[in-house]
Design a protein around this motif. Structure first.
Motif, PDB file in Angstrom:
ATOM      1  N   HIS A 146      13.441   7.159  -2.410  1.00  0.00           N
ATOM      2  CA  HIS A 146      14.782   6.586  -2.464  1.00  0.00           C
ATOM      3  C   HIS A 146      15.382   6.339  -1.080  1.00  0.00           C
ATOM      4  O   HIS A 146      16.599   6.175  -0.952  1.00  0.00           O
ATOM      5  N   MET A 147      14.568   6.262  -0.045  1.00  0.00           N
ATOM      6  CA  MET A 147      15.131   6.129   1.309  1.00  0.00           C
ATOM      7  C   MET A 147      15.414   4.675   1.687  1.00  0.00           C
ATOM      8  O   MET A 147      15.942   4.410   2.755  1.00  0.00           O
ATOM      9  N   GLU A 177       0.831  -1.205   0.000  1.00  0.00           N
ATOM     10  CA  GLU A 177       0.000   0.000   0.000  1.00  0.00           C
ATOM     11  C   GLU A 177       0.866   1.257   0.000  1.00  0.00           C
ATOM     12  O   GLU A 177       0.542   2.257  -0.655  1.00  0.00           O
ATOM     13  N   LEU A 178       1.968   1.212   0.729  1.00  0.00           N
ATOM     14  CA  LEU A 178       2.879   2.357   0.748  1.00  0.00           C
ATOM     15  C   LEU A 178       3.518   2.563  -0.616  1.00  0.00           C
ATOM     16  O   LEU A 178       3.566   3.691  -1.129  1.00  0.00           O
ATOM     17  N   ASN A 179       4.032   1.509  -1.222  1.00  0.00           N
ATOM     18  CA  ASN A 179       4.667   1.634  -2.542  1.00  0.00           C
ATOM     19  C   ASN A 179       3.672   2.107  -3.594  1.00  0.00           C
ATOM     20  O   ASN A 179       4.022   2.874  -4.505  1.00  0.00           O
ATOM     21  N   SER A 180       2.425   1.654  -3.500  1.00  0.00           N
ATOM     22  CA  SER A 180       1.401   2.100  -4.432  1.00  0.00           C
ATOM     23  C   SER A 180       1.142   3.594  -4.288  1.00  0.00           C
ATOM     24  O   SER A 180       1.010   4.318  -5.281  1.00  0.00           O
ATOM     25  N   ALA A 181       1.090   4.081  -3.038  1.00  0.00           N
ATOM     26  CA  ALA A 181       0.871   5.510  -2.801  1.00  0.00           C
ATOM     27  C   ALA A 181       2.038   6.338  -3.308  1.00  0.00           C
ATOM     28  O   ALA A 181       1.854   7.430  -3.869  1.00  0.00           O
ATOM     29  N   LEU A 182       3.263   5.842  -3.143  1.00  0.00           N
ATOM     30  CA  LEU A 182       4.442   6.568  -3.620  1.00  0.00           C
ATOM     31  C   LEU A 182       4.507   6.589  -5.143  1.00  0.00           C
ATOM     32  O   LEU A 182       4.898   7.590  -5.747  1.00  0.00           O
ATOM     33  N   SER A 183       4.121   5.498  -5.778  1.00  0.00           N
ATOM     34  CA  SER A 183       4.205   5.430  -7.243  1.00  0.00           C
ATOM     35  C   SER A 183       3.164   6.305  -7.913  1.00  0.00           C
ATOM     36  O   SER A 183       3.387   6.830  -9.003  1.00  0.00           O
ATOM     37  N   LYS A 184       2.006   6.489  -7.265  1.00  0.00           N
ATOM     38  CA  LYS A 184       0.942   7.288  -7.858  1.00  0.00           C
ATOM     39  C   LYS A 184       1.033   8.754  -7.467  1.00  0.00           C
ATOM     40  O   LYS A 184       0.248   9.564  -7.941  1.00  0.00           O
ATOM     41  N   ARG A 243      -2.779   9.577   1.099  1.00  0.00           N
ATOM     42  CA  ARG A 243      -3.079   8.784  -0.087  1.00  0.00           C
ATOM     43  C   ARG A 243      -3.254   7.307   0.288  1.00  0.00           C
ATOM     44  O   ARG A 243      -4.095   6.600  -0.293  1.00  0.00           O
ATOM     45  N   ILE A 244      -2.464   6.828   1.248  1.00  0.00           N
ATOM     46  CA  ILE A 244      -2.612   5.445   1.711  1.00  0.00           C
ATOM     47  C   ILE A 244      -4.003   5.235   2.292  1.00  0.00           C
ATOM     48  O   ILE A 244      -4.695   4.261   1.980  1.00  0.00           O
ATOM     49  N   VAL A 245      -4.425   6.166   3.157  1.00  0.00           N
ATOM     50  CA  VAL A 245      -5.747   6.066   3.784  1.00  0.00           C
ATOM     51  C   VAL A 245      -6.844   6.221   2.735  1.00  0.00           C
ATOM     52  O   VAL A 245      -7.861   5.510   2.765  1.00  0.00           O
ATOM     53  N   LEU A 246      -6.651   7.156   1.787  1.00  0.00           N
ATOM     54  CA  LEU A 246      -7.659   7.388   0.754  1.00  0.00           C
ATOM     55  C   LEU A 246      -7.882   6.142  -0.094  1.00  0.00           C
ATOM     56  O   LEU A 246      -9.029   5.794  -0.424  1.00  0.00           O
TER      57      LEU A 246
END
Length: 312
Positions: A160-161, A134-141, A218-221
């Motif tokens: 990039h962390m 879910e985190l990676n999806s929010a970062l990619s979008k 965005r994760i929560v949304l």
């Protein structure tokens, strides 16, 4: 950053605010070590100041050719930011609504809040912690890059962390979700007065929101949209791959070449006068409850602003 994150996972701070501050501090430190604050050019000009002044001169010339006057920032940005905040606060007061409307809102508001608070305390399948997917999806979008908020953390820094640091950030988001606490910076927007190009002496507010906050939202949304289900098919705003073109296409198809009268309405102060209890009670009717509703409720309440000075 990776070495610190691996050790920190075992000894993370219990206080959410302290947890957030330590994460931001280490992320800044890692970014400053790995990336220069100013992009280095291939040629180190001895007269760099000359080129900077030349760019300003050319920009002013272009403004004059286009009939515009070059505006500087407000001489007292803090004072202007305070004025903008006061004006916005005045616009959001319920007395700006018709009297019968706000009287009705005040009448039904206590019952609404009781239902909202009851739903917040109810368990739900959406109470489970967020995952790395879910985190990676929010970062990619998310946006490729944007101006950072008061914490000076950018999207590129978050992307990039490294996985250990992402696990720390995910732990922070899950803590705010489960414990119903949020860092103070997430409730504040960095308001900067920006000159209006066509109105000399007039300024508009630009709110710089923390990128760490935007990713969490965005994760929560994404989970909220999954729980609510498909939105109304005639809703054209704030939906992916749907916009003004689709709206106009549907109108033209409905007209089908016939003589028609089309009425367009522009709702004044539609965002300023949005009522939190009304929105949250609508979510309750859509079976939103538990941590998901509580997090959304905290997002809509106790909002504030700050004004930070630009750092060179």
């Amino acid at each position: 950053m990776t070495k610190w994150a691996r050790n920190y996972l075992e000894n993370s701070a219990n206080d959410t605010e302290l947890f957030y501050k330590e994460f931001i501090s280490k992320l800044r430190e890692a970014a400053n070590m790995s990336m220069p604050k100013i992009k280095q050019s291939r040629t180190d000009h001895k007269d760099a100041w000359y080129y900077c002044e030349r760019v300003k001169e050319l920009n002013a010339t272009q403004c004059q050719r286009k009939g515009r006057t070059e505006q500087s920032i407000h001489p007292n940005t803090q004072e202007e930011a305070d004025n903008i905040a006061r004006n916005f606060t005045e616009r959001t007061k319920s007395h700006n609504l018709p009297q019968t409307t706000w009287e009705k809102i005040n009448e039904i508001s206590p019952a609404r809040w009781r239902k909202i608070n009851t739903a917040c305390n109810m368990p739900d399948d959406t109470d489970t912690p967020f995952t790395m997917e879910e985190l990676n999806s929010a970062l990619s979008k998310g946006k490729r890059e944007t101006a950072p908020g008061a914490d000076a953390i950018t999207y590129s820094m978050l992307r990039h962390m490294g996985n250990p640091a992402k696990q720390i950030y995910l732990l922070l988001v899950n803590r705010t979700y489960a414990e119903h606490t949020r860092p103070k910076k997430w409730q504040q927007q960095d308001t900067q007065p920006i000159p209006k190009p066509k109105e000399p002496g007039a300024y508009r507010p630009m709110s710089l929101i923390s990128c760490t906050q935007e990713v969490a939202e965005r994760i929560v949304l994404n989970r909220l949209l999954w729980k609510v289900g498909p939105l109304y098919q005639r809703l054209y705003a704030y939906r992916e791959v749907v916009g003004t073109h689709e709206c106009l296409t549907d109108v033209l198809c409905a007209i089908n070449g016939r003589k028609s009268i089309v009425v367009f309405l522009d709702l004044v102060k539609v965002y300023e006068l949005a009522n939190a209890a009304t929105i949250l009670s609508s979510l309750v009717r859509k079976r939103i409850k538990g941590n998901l509703l509580t997090w959304t409720k905290g997002y809509m309440q106790d909002r504030g602003y700050i004004k930070t000075e630009k750092q060179e």
